[in-house]
Structures are given as C-alpha cells and as structure tokens.
Design an enzyme around this catalytic site. Sequence first.
Site, mmCIF file in Angstrom:
data_model
loop_
_atom_site.group_PDB
_atom_site.id
_atom_site.type_symbol
_atom_site.label_atom_id
_atom_site.label_comp_id
_atom_site.label_asym_id
_atom_site.label_seq_id
_atom_site.Cartn_x
_atom_site.Cartn_y
_atom_site.Cartn_z
ATOM 1 N N SER A 59 0.851 -1.191 0.000
ATOM 2 C CA SER A 59 0.000 0.000 0.000
ATOM 3 C C SER A 59 0.884 1.237 0.000
ATOM 4 C CB SER A 59 -0.887 0.007 1.256
ATOM 5 O OG SER A 59 -1.551 1.242 1.426
ATOM 6 N N TYR A 110 -2.283 -1.310 10.496
ATOM 7 C CA TYR A 110 -2.387 -1.595 9.069
ATOM 8 C C TYR A 110 -1.178 -1.065 8.313
ATOM 9 C CZ TYR A 110 -4.028 -1.333 4.245
ATOM 10 O OH TYR A 110 -4.128 -1.455 2.882
ATOM 11 N N LYS A 120 1.783 -3.126 6.207
ATOM 12 C CA LYS A 120 2.056 -2.908 4.792
ATOM 13 C C LYS A 120 3.513 -2.513 4.564
ATOM 14 C CE LYS A 120 -1.798 -4.255 3.257
ATOM 15 N NZ LYS A 120 -1.864 -5.471 2.431
#
Length: 272
Positions: free
Chosen positions: A145, A158, A162
């Site tokens: 991401s 998160y 990533k």
Amino acid sequence: MASTQDFRGRWALVTGASAGIGVALARELASHGANLILTARRADRLDALASELRARGVDVRTVTADLSDPAAPRHIFDATEGAGVQVDILINNAGLGVFGEFRSNATEQELGQIRVNCEAMVALARLFVPKMIERRRGWILITASTASFQPVPYLSTYAATKAFDRFFALGLAQEVGRYGVKVTALCPGPTESEFFDVSGAGILRRKGVQSAEEVARLGIEGLARGAWTVVPNLMGRASAFAVRFLPVRLITYLVDRLARPAGEPPSHKVKE
C-alpha cells in the site's frame, strides 16, 4: 523480452479473491491466458467469480480458506502444489485493515491484521518459493500500500503491516531473482473496494479513488516486467517521493488532522 504473454497457460493462485483488488487481479490474469486458483473466506463469492471466468474459457479452481487461521496456508498449498497443480504465479493479495483509535480497537482486530497481512503472507511465500526456485521460474506479487511509505495514525497497525509487506517483497526479490523468480510489491493508494466500509475508514474516501481494474492492470504489467515496486497512482508516487524529505512528526501530524475520527480530541502540535 518479458511480457504478460509469459503467464499464458500457467496456474496463478490469488488470495483475497472474493472482492476488490483480488477480483480485479484474477480477471486481469485471466485476460492474459493464466489459469486461476481462487482463495478467500467467502465460498459463494469465489464460486460466482469462478463461474464468470469459466464462461470465458478459463480453467479455474477454488479453495475456501481463512488466512487468519495459521493452518490455512498449508491447506492452500496441499490443495494446489500438494495435489500436483504447479503454481507459477503467487498473488499474495489478501489483507485486513481496521480504522480507528488504537486504544479503542478490539485487540483481536489489531492482531488479525498482523496474522493475515504478515504471517499468512510469509507462510504462503515460504511454501511456494522453493518450488519456484527448483523450476527456475516464478512470479510473486505482494499487495502492500502507499501506507507502507509512512506511519498512518488511526491505521497504525495496518500501515505497519504494509511496510512489512513492502520490505519483505524487496528483500525477497533480491534473493530469488538469480533463480528466475520475480517479486513485485504492489502499492495502491485509495482504491474503490470494500476496504473503506470493512475497515471503517470511510472518512478517507476522497476524490481521485482509483479503480481496482486499473490497479490490477498496472500491477500485473509490473510483475511481468520484473518491477520491484509498482505504485499505480500518480498522487501515490508523488507522496511516496515527498515523504523521504519530510520529518516523520510532521507527516503524522498532518495525517492526524486529515483522518482523525469525529469526536476525538485535537492532535498534539508537532515539536520543532
């Protein structure tokens, strides 16, 4: 010269193939002649996508698995390579995200992101990579991401997972490149998918959200040519470049101002 035509007739395993970028990646690979193994938690969605692709003449298999279960990677491997299906293309796309203040998020949700985004991704790669090295051929795409380029308040876990995904892909690319195996970190920015609704990050849905189809197309093209990193969005490429020169405290302060959930107290000032 490397091209997507190299995928024709080869088996591709796509995790997280029940929605969003995963579905788009499966369709994109199918358009280049790959055979598909689709895996995700929701069997009904896998079956619907499989039916769609079979109607286009694609050879498709499905494996229902929940990658938050530590046993799932071995189950997927046993149902594919273990059953004599040679997987040349591994699309490690499955991922979880939870938006909100860390202190308020459920512990299991926070840990679940690590299990799926990191632990399961590594476990699958560890199972399939040795076979690719033996054959001196393979392609691995890991969906990271643009969040992997800087810390992201309210998506703290998160973004950290990533960053792990992206660095793992880069390190692995160097290791296995000499054996004819290509590894690509796909780093999409905001993409039209279930992510905003499932993660609770609807506040981050802005204008300029990219389609999953475009992300998939650029990701698969990058994988074919052996690109180590693909950032499919111009704004994402610009921000990934800019954050190299900005203080982390300033970045997190600005993201805090942008993303802070309603009702949360104002962010602290950046110290000079």
